[in-house]
Structures are given as C-alpha cells and as structure tokens.
Design an enzyme around this catalytic site. Structure first.
Site, PDB file in Angstrom:
ATOM      1  N   ARG A   1       9.978  31.153 -14.846  1.00 12.07           N
ATOM      2  CA  ARG A   1       9.810  30.890 -13.291  1.00 12.07           C
ATOM      3  C   ARG A   1       9.247  31.829 -12.585  1.00 12.07           C
ATOM      4  O   ARG A   1       8.584  31.657 -11.473  1.00 12.07           O
ATOM      5  CB  ARG A   1      11.283  30.606 -12.902  1.00 12.07           C
ATOM      6  CG  ARG A   1      11.040  29.881 -11.311  1.00 12.07           C
ATOM      7  CD  ARG A   1      12.369  29.243 -10.929  1.00 12.07           C
ATOM      8  NE  ARG A   1      12.932  28.010 -11.389  1.00 12.07           N
ATOM      9  CZ  ARG A   1      12.728  26.690 -10.457  1.00 12.07           C
ATOM     10  NH1 ARG A   1      12.401  26.928  -9.290  1.00 12.07           N
ATOM     11  NH2 ARG A   1      13.063  25.735 -11.022  1.00 12.07           N
TER      12      ARG A   1
ATOM     13  N   GLU B   1      17.290  28.358  -2.237  1.00  8.16           N
ATOM     14  CA  GLU B   1      16.587  29.478  -2.663  1.00  8.16           C
ATOM     15  C   GLU B   1      15.384  29.667  -1.902  1.00  8.16           C
ATOM     16  O   GLU B   1      15.141  31.050  -1.823  1.00  8.16           O
ATOM     17  CB  GLU B   1      16.355  29.337  -4.080  1.00  8.16           C
ATOM     18  CG  GLU B   1      17.291  29.143  -5.136  1.00  8.16           C
ATOM     19  CD  GLU B   1      16.915  28.979  -6.552  1.00  8.16           C
ATOM     20  OE1 GLU B   1      17.305  29.532  -7.693  1.00  8.16           O
ATOM     21  OE2 GLU B   1      16.347  27.580  -6.617  1.00  8.16           O
TER      22      GLU B   1
END
Length: 770
Positions: A319, A722
């Site tokens: 990621r 997030e």
C-alpha cells in the site's frame, strides 16, 4: 415504494456518537470494567531480555514459590500451533523459543491477582545464548538481512530510459519514522471456559474472527467452540488488528488449562515493548523532470523496518507503493518495496496502512523539484496532478475516473487565502529574525478497499421485535470512530424510524460469522451496506404482507416517519409490525455485502485494487525558533471529501483527530532503540504524543459538501477513517519552508520525519554552515 426522510437520526444528519455521553461520564464499559467472574485468575507475560539469540535454560522455581501464583505457561503447554501469524507464515509464536527481539514474550505467569502475576514474572531466571542484532533499516540493507515477505514492483513505461533522457534529475533519500498507536485502552483479553471445548473470549480487537481463528489454532479446537465478544475498544488505529491475537490466545490457553476465567492486561510499558507499531521507511528516489516542474520519470525504492516477523508487512509495504503517486501522474515509473526483517517487535497495521509513508515519499519528490526550480511547491503539484480523462493511469494500472483534487485544491487555496499568506510569510522571513515562518498546501488521494480482495465483505443481523423495537448487530467493531452510530442511522433511514428505536449490540462471532477486520477505512462502507441488505429483505416481506392484506399495489406502500402508508391508511410502525408478527411474517434477516468491481493481480502488479478514492487538502502555517528548533502550528485549514456524509459531526471529528495524529507522527512521536536493542521510548514519559496545547491555534475544518461518491456506496458516502491522517503532510512541508528561509529557499532542507525540534535545529544549523 418510497421513503420520506422526516425522522430523528437518519442518514446525512448530524447525530452524536451513541456512546459520547458514556465516554465523558465514565459509564462506557470496557473489558476491564466488566464484573469479574468468581475465581477470576490473572495472567502476565514474561518478556525476553535480549534482542537476538537462543534460550538455553528457564528456571521458574522462584516464580512458582510466590504466594498466589497458580502456574506458568510456556510453549510446552500449547496443544495446537505455537503461532499466531495472521498470514500463516508460522513466524509469530505465542511463546518464543528462539529470540528475535528484546521484549518478545516467552512465558506467562498465572496468579490469583494481577499484581502477584506481574511481580512473579520478574523472578524467572532465563539464560540465553546471544547473537548479534540489527534494529535499523540502513544496517539491515548494508548487511543483506532477509526480507520477511515477497517484495512488490509496480512498473509502467521505462523509467531507467526516461531518467537517462531527463532534462533535469535529482536523487535523494528520506527517513520516515514509525509510530506507536498509543490507544487509551491498552491490550486486554478475558477468557471464560465453558463445557467441552467451548470458550468465551472478551477481546479488545478490531478483528474478532481472526482472534477466534487464532485461539482455535493455539488450543487445537474448531472455530465453532470459540465465541469472541467486542462491545467497544478504547482506540485501535490498526494496533488491534493482529496484535490482539497474543493476549486472547494466552487468556484462553490459561482458562482452559485451569478451568477458570482468566484476564490479561499488560502495563503500558510492556504493551509498547511487546506489540507492533507503524513501519519505519527508508525511501530512495531518482526523479526526472522538465523545466516547468512536470515529472517525466520516477524510480523509487521503499525499504521498511518490518521487525521480527511478516505480520501484515507485505500488504503494508504494497500500500505504500500504491500511494507513492498520491495525486500525481508519473509517465514512466518503477516503484519497489523492500520489507526487511529486523530484531525489533514486528511492525503492524496503523491508520493508513503504509499509505502515509508512500505518500510522504512522493511529496518529498515534489518538494525537491520545487526548490531546485525556485518555485512554490503548490505550482509543481498542480503541474503534475492526474487528469480527468487523460494522464489518469496509476503505477498499478488503475484508471482514475473520480478525480476531484483540482476542485478541492482550488477551493481551499481561495478559502484559506493561501497565496496572500505565503507572500506575507516570505516578506516576514526576509527580516532574518529568530522566528521564521512556513506555509504549505498539500493534497491527499487515498484508495478505499482492502487490497486482499476477500476481506471486502461484511455481514449484519437485524431483528424487529413484535413491539417495533429493532436489534442491530454487524461484523464491524466500534473503537470510538462512530461506526455503530452510522450503521444504525442507515437502518433508521431504511425503515424510516427514529434512531432511538434501534439497539446496537456488541460485535459477536456467534451472531455474525467470518467478519473482516474493521480497517482499511471500510467499516461504514461494508457494514452499512450489509445492514441495508438485511433491511431490504425484511421490507420485501413486509411489503408483500401489506399488499396482500390490504389489496393495494406496491407503489401505494411507503415507510414514512415512524408510520407505514398503505393506500389511504396510515398505520404506526409498532402496530404494523405487530400485525405482521401475528400473520407469521419473518421479522429477522442476515444481511450480506461484497464490494463489486475490484481485483488485484499482485504478481503482474496490475488491477483495480480500490473501489474509489477519497480526496482532501490542507494548508498549514508554522513558526519555528531558529535558536532552539522548537515550533508551533499557527493555523491549519482543511477541506476534505467524504462524499455525501452519513454524519457530518462524526466525520469532522475523524478529520480533526486524524490530522492531529498525523501531525504527531511527523513532529514529536519518535521511536528509539538503544545499542542493546531495547525500545527506550516505551511510556508517556519518553514518547510524546500531541497534547491539546499542540493543536493548531486556528483550526478550520470543512467538508466538500458538493461531493457525492460516483460509485454505489452506502448513501453515496466515502470513507473517512484513514485519509485525513495524511493531511498532516502540510505540517512537515511548512516546517521545511521555515528552515529553508535560512538560505532564501535555495536548498531543500530534506527534513526527515519525525521533524523533532532537534532535527529542525540541526537542519537550520546545517544551512547556516553552508
């Protein structure tokens, strides 16, 4: 059939967190507040005192001689697998027999009181055969330490060839520090043995089903014998996605061995020493660009300190690469991950899951180009933004079809008066005073979905009782983020009833099985849709009942504000539900949802790993003291995209909290290991999270209320957990500008993160010295 919206607490309404009043009054019940069962025992971990080596002997005679001590658990007591690795690599033991880091659990003491267990654990006599250890990424690279998992390469075009042909070229390196989760409620678990193999586990976890599976592996029993219950956590931030497994497994192991309830709760110091953190990164980059600042090629390697085991380091470092582009198009690009093993606690998930580190590396590249060309970094950003219909393919070959970053930045640039403030700051810094100022505007594009595609599913259980009250259970976990409130609002909207009618119950693996972790910012997306699906099933039955009973068409039936309109009749919801019950209509449903249209081929480095993107931007203004390196955040302006907000109040709270937590990561939160491999920043006395006094003096947060998710998410909303964390990147870059004023912005200071006052001062002194 149509729905009205005149109800109390439906979607798109500001609604207080369902437990807010309990949080501030102390009435919210956490695991340590649960009434303790009769005869409850307490476990405490014994931790290794070396960073690398083998155990040669263990003597527990002094431990067992202590009053109130019941016994000691070691690897020999485990009937199943001595492993709680979330990826099945079998590299994460409950109790270690070979030591990989200082503070690794090697045994547990079980006693009648927590104090007795804690004190007795210090009396064990463990002898070791020590080996050399490595705690730093650069040392791991230099000594060719192994990787904990397979690395990833993302590639499009021919970056080496394009770099050779580049008009301008810069290479550099950036260190990005880790971060401790510092949840208010530390790790804790309580296990209660039942008949046969049964065990009930109360766990402070973001992933109840994984805890269920891990307890099963350790005890060698099937999942159906284990029930995991989670009412709420006092914070998680990713630190309770896999790290809870250890404590639940130890509690369950002890409970079944002694046939008594067992609780385990480490001190804050031991919690910080023995559990994983955000990954540190060392980023090497080589960028080619034109004289207008437009990037032509990028080659970057993201090396990570992963710790002693794989844990989630593979997907975390993946990621990081997925977000190294942030909002920018790279025509020719190669991105590589290097997940290195080190003799430190295994790092794990943390809000953003590698995305913040990748994005910060990408922003450093933009900053380098801006200083090299003598331009405002915002100008370089705009020159490299993804296009809407062209220049819109990511390094992992996903087409971006929801790009709104240009509109976000344009609105924030105007509302924050960025250009005038930057001009005034440059004038102020010309005086060369002790105090210098900096300002920066940075964007965020964050992909939403688990890259492990199978996790993009959720279940929910909805009951309507015959008095009209509604019971809601779903697979997500509540850790203060307001997930339960949002999902309940969705259900209220579906049935067009007041929110007060809905009872949210604890997440329980016996009610909703095979849950995914509440992570990847997907909690509301997945569980909200699952709850809506359950409601749809019940409504279909109710509509059929109404149609047949009252001889009307479906178009003549509507749920409206605590009533049901059937033809020209208006019946209260309670009365309608009771009549349906009397007619033997099923008033319960298990809902399910899986995210559509996502796929990822890791070997090829291609796919559509993300369902959509969330966008945002922030402007931060700072002041630094060039004599001490100390600084303050004078002002922060944020504009963030949450689609069509399910609950604006909760979303704004998440944005504010995410920004401040990100600010801490980039400024004061420093992890430090000594030469013996011991973590020395393991308590509030040595590890500094932001205080209320550290928040921006002026803090303006707005939602992009014109935004609406183009994908069919729950009520066209977007994730909010997030993405706001990375809005704090503007703080680091503003500090960089303030430092750079020492040499009239001719040189990029290359501040590493966290930019502690010491690092800021050293950077100032370095520029002063030429």
């Amino acid at each position: 059939m149509s729905n009205a919206t005149n109800i109390q607490g439906g979607v798109h309404q500001t609604q207080k967190h369902d437990s807010a009043h309990k949080h501030v009054s102390g009435q919210a019940e956490y695991i340590d507040d649960i009434n303790e069962p009769s005869g409850l025992l307490h476990a405490y971990l014994g931790l290794s005192e070396i960073a690398n080596g083998k155990i040669t002997s263990m003597d527990f005679s002094a431990v067992e001689a202590e009053d109130d001590v019941i016994g000691v658990l070691t690897a020999a007591d485990i009937k199943g697998e001595n492993d709680i690795s979330p990826t099945g690599k079998k590299d994460d033991p409950v109790f270690a027999e070979n030591i990989d880091f200082h503070g690794q659990p090697i045994f547990a003491v079980v006693a009648k009181t927590r104090d007795a267990a804690r004190r007795a654990a210090k009396l064990a006599k463990i002898e070791y055969e020590t080996a050399s250890h490595i705690t730093d990424i650069a040392d791991a690279i230099a000594q060719d330490y192994p990787l904990v998992t397979e690395p990833l390469t993302l590639q499009r075009g021919d970056a080496p060839k394009a770099l050779e042909a580049a008009e301008n070229r810069i290479n550099g390196q950036m260190r990005i520090g880790g971060q401790d989760h510092f949840y208010l409620e530390g790790h804790i678990a309580m296990a209660i043995p039942g008949e046969d193999d049964d065990v009930l586990v109360y766990s402070s976890t973001q992933h109840p089903s994984e805890v269920q599976h891990m307890v099963g592996h350790v005890l060698d029993i099937p999942s159906h014998a284990i029930t995991v219950n989670v009412r709420r956590m006092g914070g998680g931030f990713g630190g309770k996605e896999t790290q809870s497994n250890l404590f639940a497994a130890v509690a369950a192991l002890a409970a079944k061995k002694y046939n008594q309830a067992v609780k385990i709760r480490p001190d804050r110091d031991d919690d910080m020493i023995a559990t994983g953190k955000r990954h540190d990164f060392l980023v090497d980059y080589d960028v080619g660009f034109e004289k207008d600042g437009k990037i032509t090629a990028l080659d970057a390697t993201f090396a990570a300190r992963c710790g002693n085991s794989a844990d989630l380091s593979g997907p975390v470092t993946d990621r990081a690469l997925f977000h190294a582009d942030n909002c920018y198009y790279f025509p020719d690009v190669t991105l590589k991950s290097k997940p290195y093993k080190t003799n430190t606690v295994s790092n794990t998930a943390f809000r953003g899951f590698g995305g913040p580190q990748g994005m910060l590396g990408g922003e450093r590249v933009i900053e380098e180009i801006a200083y090299a060309l003598g331009k405002d970094p915002l100008e370089i950003r705009k020159a490299n933004f993804y296009g809407e219909t062209s220049r819109n393919i990511t390094p992992y070959h996903q087409e971006i079809n929801d790009n709104i970053i240009g509109q976000i930045v344009e609105q924030l640039e105007t509302s924050s008066d960025y250009q005038a403030r930057r001009k005034a700051i440059i004038e102020f810094n010309k005086n060369k005073g002790i105090i210098r100022k900096g300002i920066a505007l940075t964007p965020v594009k964050f992909g939403i979905s688990f890259t492990a595609t199978w996790y993009n599913q959720a279940g929910a259980l909805v009951h309507i009782y015959n008095d009209g009250s509604i019971h809601l259970n779903h697979g997500g976990t509540e850790m203060g983020q307001g997930l339960n409130t949002k999902v309940a609002q969705v259900l209220a909207d579906e049935f067009q009833v007041d929110l007060s009618r809905i009872k949210i119950t604890a997440t329980n693996t016996g009610k909703v099985p095979n849950t995914s972790a509440t992570a990847a910012s997907s909690g509301s997306d997945l569980n909200g849709m699952a709850a809506a699906n359950a409601a749809h099933q019940i409504k279909e039955r109710l509509i059929k009942f109404a149609r047949e009973t009252h001889n009307v068409s479906e178009d003549e039936i509507a749920f409206i504000s605590n009533y049901v309109q059937i033809g020209n009749k208006k019946i209260s919801f309670d009365e309608f539900i009771h009549s349906a019950y009397m007619a033997r209509v099923q008033l319960s449903a298990a809902g399910f949802y899986k995210t559509p249209d996502i796929h990822w081929d890791r070997e090829a480095g291609k796919g559509r790993p993300f369902y959509y993107f969330a966008y945002g931007a922030s402007v931060s203004e700072v002041s630094i003291d060039t004599l001490t390196g100390e600084y303050q955040i004078d002002r922060a302006d944020i504009l963030h995209d949450v689609g069509k907000s399910l609950n604006p109040a909760i979303d704004i709270g998440q944005i504010e909290g995410g920004f401040v937590q990100g600010m801490g990561w980039l400024t004061t939160e420093e992890l430090w290991w000594d030469d013996a491999g011991r973590l020395r920043t393991h308590a509030p006395s040595t590890y500094k999270i932001p205080l209320a006094s550290d928040r921006p003096r002026i803090f303006n947060v707005s939602l992009a209320d014109w935004s609406e998710n183009r994908e069919m998410t729950i009520r066209r909303s977007k994730a909010v957990g997030e993405p706001p964390f990375m809005l704090a990147n503007s703080v680091l870059e503003a500090l960089s500008m303030a430092v750079a004023s020492e040499r009239d912005y001719e040189i990029c200071p290359r501040l590493d993160a966290p930019a502690t006052p010491e690092r800021v001062l050293l950077a100032v002194e370095k520029l002063k010295g030429g």
